[in-house]
Design an enzyme around this catalytic site. Sequence first.
Site, PDB file in Angstrom:
ATOM      1  CB  SER A  82      10.641   6.469   8.712  1.00 21.92           C
ATOM      2  OG  SER A  82      10.301   6.128  10.034  1.00 21.92           O
ATOM      3  CB  CYS A 112       8.104  -5.059   8.792  1.00 21.61           C
ATOM      4  SG  CYS A 112       9.593  -4.355   9.546  1.00 21.61           S
ATOM      5  CB  CYS A 142       3.073   7.437   3.197  1.00 21.25           C
ATOM      6  SG  CYS A 142       3.662   6.317   4.465  1.00 21.25           S
ATOM      7  CB  CYS A 159       1.115   6.072  11.484  1.00 19.56           C
ATOM      8  SG  CYS A 159       1.510   7.695  11.003  1.00 19.56           S
ATOM      9  CB  SER A 181      10.558   4.480  14.775  1.00 18.54           C
ATOM     10  OG  SER A 181      10.001   4.850  13.538  1.00 18.54           O
ATOM     11  CG  LEU A 182      13.533   7.788  20.654  1.00 18.41           C
ATOM     12  CD1 LEU A 182      14.833   7.070  20.349  1.00 18.41           C
ATOM     13  CD2 LEU A 182      13.798   9.273  20.924  1.00 18.41           C
ATOM     14  CG  HIS A 183       8.223   4.263  18.806  1.00 26.45           C
ATOM     15  ND1 HIS A 183       7.589   5.350  18.254  1.00 26.45           N
ATOM     16  CD2 HIS A 183       8.463   3.428  17.753  1.00 26.45           C
ATOM     17  CE1 HIS A 183       7.444   5.179  16.957  1.00 26.45           C
ATOM     18  NE2 HIS A 183       7.974   4.028  16.626  1.00 26.45           N
ATOM     19  N   GLY A 193       7.184  -1.860   6.031  1.00 29.34           N
ATOM     20  CA  GLY A 193       8.565  -2.319   5.953  1.00 29.34           C
ATOM     21  C   GLY A 193       9.589  -1.383   6.560  1.00 29.34           C
ATOM     22  CD  GLU A 194      14.068  -0.031   9.229  1.00 28.54           C
ATOM     23  OE1 GLU A 194      13.246   0.358  10.070  1.00 28.54           O
ATOM     24  OE2 GLU A 194      14.934   0.701   8.739  1.00 28.54           O
ATOM     25  CG  ASN A 209      -3.353   5.512  13.839  1.00 23.53           C
ATOM     26  OD1 ASN A 209      -4.270   6.252  14.192  1.00 23.53           O
ATOM     27  ND2 ASN A 209      -2.279   5.956  13.220  1.00 23.53           N
ATOM     28  CD  GLU A 223      -3.000  -1.115   2.210  1.00 20.01           C
ATOM     29  OE1 GLU A 223      -4.175  -1.315   1.880  1.00 20.01           O
ATOM     30  OE2 GLU A 223      -2.655  -0.917   3.380  1.00 20.01           O
TER      31      GLU A 223
END
Length: 364
Positions: free
Chosen positions: A195, A110, A103, A337, A217-219, A163-164, A294, A90
């Site tokens: 990203s 992934c 995007c 996201c 992507s810290l999170h 994916g990464e 999300n 997508e």
Amino acid sequence: MINLLDFDLPGLTEHFAQMGEKPFRAKQVMRWMHQGATADFDAMSDLAKSLRAKLKEQCTVQPPVLMREQASADGTKKWLLDVGTGNGIETVFIPEATRGTLCVSSQIGCALECTFCSTGRQGFNRNLSVAEIIGQLWWANKALGVTPKNERVISNVVLMGMGEPLANFDNVVTALNIMLDDHGYGLSRRRVTVSTSGMVPQMDRLAEQCPTALAVSLHAPNDAIRDKIVPLNQKYPLKELMAACRRYLNHAPRDFITFEYVMLAGVNDAPQHARELVQLVQDVPCKFNLIPFNPFPNSGFARSGSRAVQAFRDVLQEAGQVVTVRKTRGDDIDAACGQLAGQVQDKTKRSETWQTISTQGLTS
Ligand code: SAH
Ligand code: SF4
């Protein structure tokens, strides 16, 4: 048949040299393919007839097959593309007042298993080819075209789909080259963002080979939390990740790293976490992008309340950090996201495990 969408300009020039063609022919074909969104050699009217005939014999311009286009009430668009053997990927377009962002996905599924990500839950099939990555721009560009002022509708690209990207390094870099090339999509490095969940060695390689804007992507503010929700952290813990971010900034087109931070209720969203975060990033020029979680079925996580998000943002801002809270776009078509799911024929056993767990959750 050779798919010409797999080449960046140096690759196409080399291929043309092998065919006995001059470098400027590669530039012409590049412009037809990417700026003209054409796959038809006969339409490439400034090429010699003999070259067109040769190209038709030996080559194709073959993006993935378009399966479905969806439009959200807020103007967001999503395309599902067939990438063979039951797999689909997508791509999402997000229009805003001053820019239009595409995007883009980089893998089918992934392999990195971040626990809050539906792509991660679906398992992994394979890396996308260059043609499949750039084919997403190809389709979106064809569908959206140019504005009445003859400006491109897609002004920014973010590799934040499925994916990464840095786990598919070579293909992603070739696709980036096409996005940046004046004969391709002509985007500036500042307007293309990769990203990553924090693949440290590949961050250094990207800095050397093709520095673009970088989002990490810290999170989580510490290793204890990050180890649990971003398992890659066990391999590249925060100290190494922060050092890699500092190194990246020596090459980056922007003078900051964007830190993405998914707000998960009761997991990483307390004011104390925000204070810890300020300490963590003290030597890294950055901006924060707080993303409301999300939800997806059986995720096991809940979105932080708006008060918690505000309090978290206030702590960061009072410490002098620049913070935006990402608006959720396109969630009525599952385009937000972490909601991109496509169709993944999982080659790992992970999606089965999750199905078992969620069925157990329903029956017990
Ligand atoms: N693999 C890359 C890029 C794709 S994910 C990466 O992890 O950075 C794009 C962003 O969406 C990442 O910051 C990711 O952590 C975030 N994301 C994943 N699942 C999400 C969810 N359920 N809700 C909100 N954001 C999510
Ligand atoms: Fe992969 Fe990114 Fe999802 Fe983690 S957040 S599983 S790295 S796509």
